[in-house]
Design a protein around this motif. Structure first.
Motif, short mmCIF file in Angstrom:
data_model
loop_
_atom_site.label_atom_id
_atom_site.label_comp_id
_atom_site.label_asym_id
_atom_site.label_seq_id
_atom_site.Cartn_x
_atom_site.Cartn_y
_atom_site.Cartn_z
N ALA A 125 -82.65 105.06 -43.25
CA ALA A 125 -82.02 103.33 -43.41
C ALA A 125 -82.16 101.91 -43.23
CB ALA A 125 -80.36 103.68 -43.23
N THR A 126 -82.17 100.87 -43.48
CA THR A 126 -82.66 99.56 -43.85
C THR A 126 -81.22 98.84 -42.97
OG1 THR A 126 -81.77 98.58 -46.02
CG2 THR A 126 -84.78 98.97 -45.37
N LYS A 127 -81.41 98.34 -42.89
CA LYS A 127 -80.01 96.93 -42.46
C LYS A 127 -79.17 96.98 -42.76
CE LYS A 127 -78.86 94.17 -37.84
NZ LYS A 127 -79.70 93.22 -37.62
N ASP A 128 -79.68 96.59 -43.99
CA ASP A 128 -79.04 96.08 -45.43
C ASP A 128 -78.01 96.95 -46.23
OD1 ASP A 128 -78.44 93.59 -45.54
OD2 ASP A 128 -80.53 93.49 -46.57
N GLN A 129 -78.56 98.59 -45.38
CA GLN A 129 -78.27 99.91 -46.37
C GLN A 129 -77.10 100.49 -45.45
OE1 GLN A 129 -82.13 102.29 -46.79
NE2 GLN A 129 -81.78 101.67 -48.54
N LEU A 130 -77.24 99.88 -44.40
CA LEU A 130 -76.33 100.56 -43.35
C LEU A 130 -75.27 99.76 -43.42
CD1 LEU A 130 -78.05 100.81 -39.75
CD2 LEU A 130 -77.38 102.33 -41.16
N ARG A 131 -75.19 98.24 -43.74
CA ARG A 131 -73.72 97.16 -43.86
C ARG A 131 -73.68 98.03 -45.12
NH1 ARG A 131 -77.74 93.30 -42.78
NH2 ARG A 131 -77.39 92.03 -40.69
N LEU A 132 -74.15 98.43 -46.28
CA LEU A 132 -73.63 98.76 -47.73
C LEU A 132 -72.49 100.06 -47.29
CD1 LEU A 132 -76.21 98.20 -50.16
CD2 LEU A 132 -73.95 96.98 -49.85
N MET A 133 -73.72 101.25 -46.51
CA MET A 133 -72.90 102.42 -45.76
C MET A 133 -71.45 101.87 -45.49
SD MET A 133 -75.87 104.66 -45.09
CE MET A 133 -77.36 105.37 -46.19
N LEU A 134 -71.20 101.09 -44.52
CA LEU A 134 -70.17 100.57 -43.88
C LEU A 134 -69.42 100.49 -44.30
CD1 LEU A 134 -69.14 100.78 -41.04
CD2 LEU A 134 -70.00 98.37 -40.93
N ARG A 135 -70.02 98.92 -45.03
CA ARG A 135 -68.98 98.59 -46.45
C ARG A 135 -67.19 100.15 -47.20
NH1 ARG A 135 -71.68 93.94 -49.84
NH2 ARG A 135 -72.26 92.89 -48.18
N SER A 136 -68.80 101.18 -47.54
CA SER A 136 -67.19 102.18 -47.96
C SER A 136 -67.08 102.89 -47.06
CB SER A 136 -68.46 103.22 -48.87
OG SER A 136 -69.88 102.40 -49.83
N LEU A 137 -67.40 102.76 -45.47
CA LEU A 137 -66.47 103.26 -45.11
C LEU A 137 -64.85 102.62 -44.99
CD1 LEU A 137 -66.22 105.52 -42.76
CD2 LEU A 137 -67.66 104.44 -40.96
N LEU A 138 -65.78 100.95 -44.41
CA LEU A 138 -64.60 100.50 -44.46
C LEU A 138 -63.41 100.74 -45.31
CD1 LEU A 138 -66.00 97.24 -42.55
CD2 LEU A 138 -64.93 99.51 -41.77
N ALA A 139 -63.74 100.55 -46.72
CA ALA A 139 -63.09 101.19 -47.66
C ALA A 139 -62.13 102.16 -47.99
CB ALA A 139 -64.30 101.01 -48.98
N GLU A 140 -62.72 103.48 -47.24
CA GLU A 140 -62.14 103.93 -46.92
C GLU A 140 -61.30 104.88 -46.66
OE1 GLU A 140 -63.39 109.42 -46.39
OE2 GLU A 140 -65.58 107.43 -46.49
N ARG A 141 -61.79 104.01 -44.73
CA ARG A 141 -60.75 104.52 -43.55
C ARG A 141 -59.59 103.25 -43.80
NH1 ARG A 141 -63.14 108.56 -40.88
NH2 ARG A 141 -64.18 109.50 -42.55
#
Length: 335
Positions: A142-158
């Motif tokens: 995973a690239t750093k930008d992909q980790l950012r997008l995953m983190l956005r999803s996590l922040l929206a969920e939690r």
């Protein structure tokens, strides 16, 4: 030109930046790194873009307090700066004892100006409450930008985080060339097709010495990022980058110079560039430093260095900037 000259804010701004990005991960010296599509305005993922999520994630509040108060030492296996240069972690994202604001800043790749505007509109707990995140994706590369997008999803969920971007007309500093077409002695166009590493250097050990920090002309060894370099005198900052965009350089200037407004690129320069910039932070009280401090602050100021070393200057103007606006956020929901 009127600027914010609060006592020694330059040192505080740089120290805060390094603390977020490098201070808790001793082997990482990247300060900032290349821009990418992840910085484009969007509320979460674009409808044309695959939604990315971690395969498994744990989010817990850390109540130990800040490191200065005896709490857990903040630590991250990924530098939480605005760019993409880092050593892949095999799909693991591990961050301990960071504020939620730090996570949001990383996920949305906020500039200093965006962060200042966003911080003024969030609840106090977003700024002060700290959290640990341990997450993993099966996408081991995973690239750093992909980790950012995953983190956005996590922040929206939690946290039920919802945001959007707005364009606003505000006071800015326009970045211009002192003499159009003439670059300073420490600023050059990056040579075309010149290969150089874009991953973080290996950690030094007893058997393996640390790799050199610079190449010819004092530019950093690593390309695609902005790093802190050894300075020529104590109490000075030396910052450099190779093969970086003007957008990245421009977005970094407000923090380095402790400026009171965003900086907008008006140079017209295209492509990528190599540079180093060495300057002294302002002494407490600006020009009224006492004699025993004078030798600590005898180097060029930020604006002087910008002109003499890079051939660039800033001027007050009105301009359009993108700001990130908070729509909704809740405290941690489950785990």
């Amino acid at each position: 030109m009127k600027m914010n000259r609060n006592s020694y804010r330059m040192g505080t701004a740089i120290s805060s930046l390094l603390a977020i990005i490098v201070g808790t991960t001793a082997f990482i010296r990247i300060v900032t790194a290349t821009e990418s599509a992840a910085q484009a305005p969007r509320s979460s993922q674009s409808h044309t873009e695959e939604k990315l999520t971690f395969d498994v994630a744990s989010v817990r509040q850390n109540k130990s307090g800040g490191a200065a108060d005896g709490g857990d030492e903040p630590r991250s296996n990924v530098p939480l700066g605005p760019g993409n240069v880092y050593s892949p972690t095999g799909g693991l994202f591990f961050v301990r004892n960071y504020t939620l604001l730090s996570y949001i800043t990383f996920a949305y790749k906020m500039t200093d100006g965006q962060l200042a505007a966003f911080r003024d509109r969030v609840p106090e707990w977003v700024i002060h409450d700290r959290f640990d995140i341990q997450a993993r994706t099966d996408k081991r590369d995973a690239t750093k930008d992909q980790l950012r997008l995953m983190l956005r999803s996590l922040l929206a969920e939690r946290f039920n985080l919802s945001v959007h971007y707005e364009t606003r007309q505000v006071s800015v500093y326009a970045l211009l060339m002192v003499k159009p077409g003439t670059m300073g002695p420490k600023f050059q166009k990056h040579p075309a097709h010149f290969d150089c590493p874009t991953t973080l250097p290996p950690t030094a050990s007893a058997s393996t010495p640390a790799p050199p920090e610079t190449v010819d002309n004092g530019f950093p060894t690593t390309c695609g990022g902005i790093v802190g370099l050894p300075a020529s005198a104590p109490h000075r900052y030396n910052i450099g980058g190779r093969s970086i965009t003007m957008g990245l350089l421009t977005n970094s200037l407000a923090g380095w110079g402790s400026l009171d407004r965003p900086v907008v690129d008006k140079t017209g320069l295209q492509g990528t560039y190599d540079f180093t910039l060495e300057f002294s932070p302002e002494s407490p009280g600006g020009s009224s430093a006492s004699s025993d401090l004078a030798t600590d602050f005898d180097g060029p100021t930020f604006q002087e260095a910008l002109k003499r070393q890079l051939g660039l200057k800033i001027e007050s103007q009105k301009g359009e900037v993108q700001v990130l606006v908070l729509d909704h956020i809740d405290h941690l929901i489950g785990n």
